[in-house]
Design a protein around this motif. Structure first.
Motif, PDB file in Angstrom:
ATOM      1  N   UNK A  83      45.486  44.715  23.629  1.00 12.76           N
ATOM      2  CA  UNK A  83      45.194  46.075  24.079  1.00 12.76           C
ATOM      3  C   UNK A  83      43.745  46.194  24.539  1.00 12.76           C
ATOM      4  N   UNK A  84      42.838  45.549  23.827  1.00 13.15           N
ATOM      5  CA  UNK A  84      41.432  45.581  24.219  1.00 13.15           C
ATOM      6  C   UNK A  84      41.222  44.872  25.548  1.00 13.15           C
ATOM      7  N   UNK A  85      41.863  43.719  25.716  1.00 14.56           N
ATOM      8  CA  UNK A  85      41.734  42.974  26.966  1.00 14.56           C
ATOM      9  C   UNK A  85      42.197  43.806  28.158  1.00 14.56           C
ATOM     10  N   UNK A  86      43.227  44.614  27.930  1.00 13.76           N
ATOM     11  CA  UNK A  86      43.790  45.430  29.014  1.00 13.76           C
ATOM     12  C   UNK A  86      42.907  46.626  29.346  1.00 13.76           C
ATOM     13  N   UNK A  87      41.888  46.876  28.512  1.00 15.66           N
ATOM     14  CA  UNK A  87      41.060  48.055  28.722  1.00 15.66           C
ATOM     15  C   UNK A  87      39.587  47.732  28.955  1.00 15.66           C
ATOM     16  N   UNK A  88      39.296  46.514  29.326  1.00 16.45           N
ATOM     17  CA  UNK A  88      37.902  46.125  29.548  1.00 16.45           C
ATOM     18  C   UNK A  88      37.363  46.706  30.853  1.00 16.45           C
ATOM     19  N   UNK A  89      38.205  46.725  31.885  1.00 15.82           N
ATOM     20  CA  UNK A  89      37.744  47.120  33.217  1.00 15.82           C
ATOM     21  C   UNK A  89      38.351  48.443  33.653  1.00 15.82           C
ATOM     22  N   UNK A  90      37.644  49.154  34.518  1.00 19.22           N
ATOM     23  CA  UNK A  90      38.145  50.415  35.058  1.00 19.22           C
ATOM     24  C   UNK A  90      39.445  50.167  35.809  1.00 19.22           C
ATOM     25  N   UNK A  91      40.424  50.993  35.508  1.00 16.14           N
ATOM     26  CA  UNK A  91      41.772  50.783  36.033  1.00 16.14           C
ATOM     27  C   UNK A  91      41.815  50.804  37.552  1.00 16.14           C
TER      28      UNK A  91
END
Length: 285
Positions: A83-91
């Motif tokens: 979940x953290x990996x999926x939220x590192x960068x601006x979508x």
């Protein structure tokens, strides 16, 4: 870095603001309202210098007597890192340079290079909360400990279940409610005056060690992150937690450990639980 990012909400930490009728104390017993066993509410500070860290024997004893450790999120969840990996960068690929002037950006780039060795040019699309996690070590300048990690270790020693009041996606999604421009401005403000941040964090730790809820609230009332979004980031979350807390406590003794700021104020957990009919008694550390 990823583990640090999960503490972003907590490092900014403290909660809703009401100067009347507040007691000191970060450790509370919850009883009454039909409960068959008492539960416990412990306010933490998510990162603290190792020399300032102390785990009270009373805290560890009450944890050992409980049926489960309940954190803001289940940090033992194997899906957490994903979940953290999926939220590192601006979508949508927004960049920090879309929100700061060239001069401001170069200041940030120089600062980050000097303090972390990382080149901001490679991190332009990284979310502000993750960038913030990169500079927190500069606020503390010490070896750190996290209460949550220590509590989890104790819970595992006692073969206890570890659960969360909300999911990591719930917590991370809160930042979607704050315009990116304001998040990047807040990041720039911290990085541009790191010495002020150091002083404020020292005050935060001192107030926590004294269990001085009001002093903590006064500190957060000046925080740029929370000034306009306290209701979203703290107050509403407290309200959202009451029902799941009630359901959990019906099953047995629960040990709740959340950021200390969630305890205080008219919409803090202490007052909200009292309004539901529970009795709360301060336990000295």
């Amino acid at each position: 870095m990823l583990k640090r990012s999960i503490f972003i909400l907590g490092l900014i930490l403290i909660g809703s603001f009401s100067v009347l009728g507040q007691e000191k104390g970060v450790f509370w017993k919850i009883s009454g309202n039909g409960l068959s066993a008492s539960s416990y509410l412990f306010g933490t500070i998510h990162l603290i210098c190792e020399q300032d860290f102390a785990m009270s024997e009373r805290v560890s004893d009450k944890l050992a007597q409980s049926n489960a450790l309940v954190l803001e999120i289940d940090m033992d969840d194997p899906s957490l890192q994903m979940a953290l990996m999926a939220n590192i960068y601006n979508e949508d690929g927004q960049k920090i340079t879309d929100f700061l002037s060239e001069e401001e950006y170069q200041e940030i780039r120089t600062f980050l290079k000097e303090r972390t060795g990382m080149d901001m040019d490679m991190l332009k699309t990284m979310r502000p909360m993750v960038l913030m996690s990169l500079i927190y070590p500069n606020l503390l300048e010490c070896e750190t400990k996290a209460f949550e990690s220590e509590l989890m270790a104790l819970a595992k020693t006692n073969d206890m279940e570890i659960v969360g009041l909300e999911s990591v996606n719930d917590q991370l999604s809160l930042f979607d409610l704050i315009p990116l421009k304001e998040q990047y401005r807040s990041f720039y403000t911290y990085a541009d005056n790191i010495e002020k941040g150091k002083r404020e964090f020292k005050k935060l730790i001192a107030s926590y060690k004294e269990e001085d809820i009001l002093a903590l609230l006064e500190l957060v009332s000046e925080s740029p992150e929370y000034k306009d979004y306290q209701e979203v980031l703290l107050d509403q979350r407290n309200l959202n937690w009451i029902d799941p807390m009630a359901r959990m406590m019906k099953k047995g003794s629960m040990f709740f450990a959340v950021g200390a700021g969630h305890l205080a104020g008219d919409t803090g957990l202490i007052q909200l639980l009292k309004k539901e009919g529970y009795s709360l008694e301060r336990l000295n550390l």
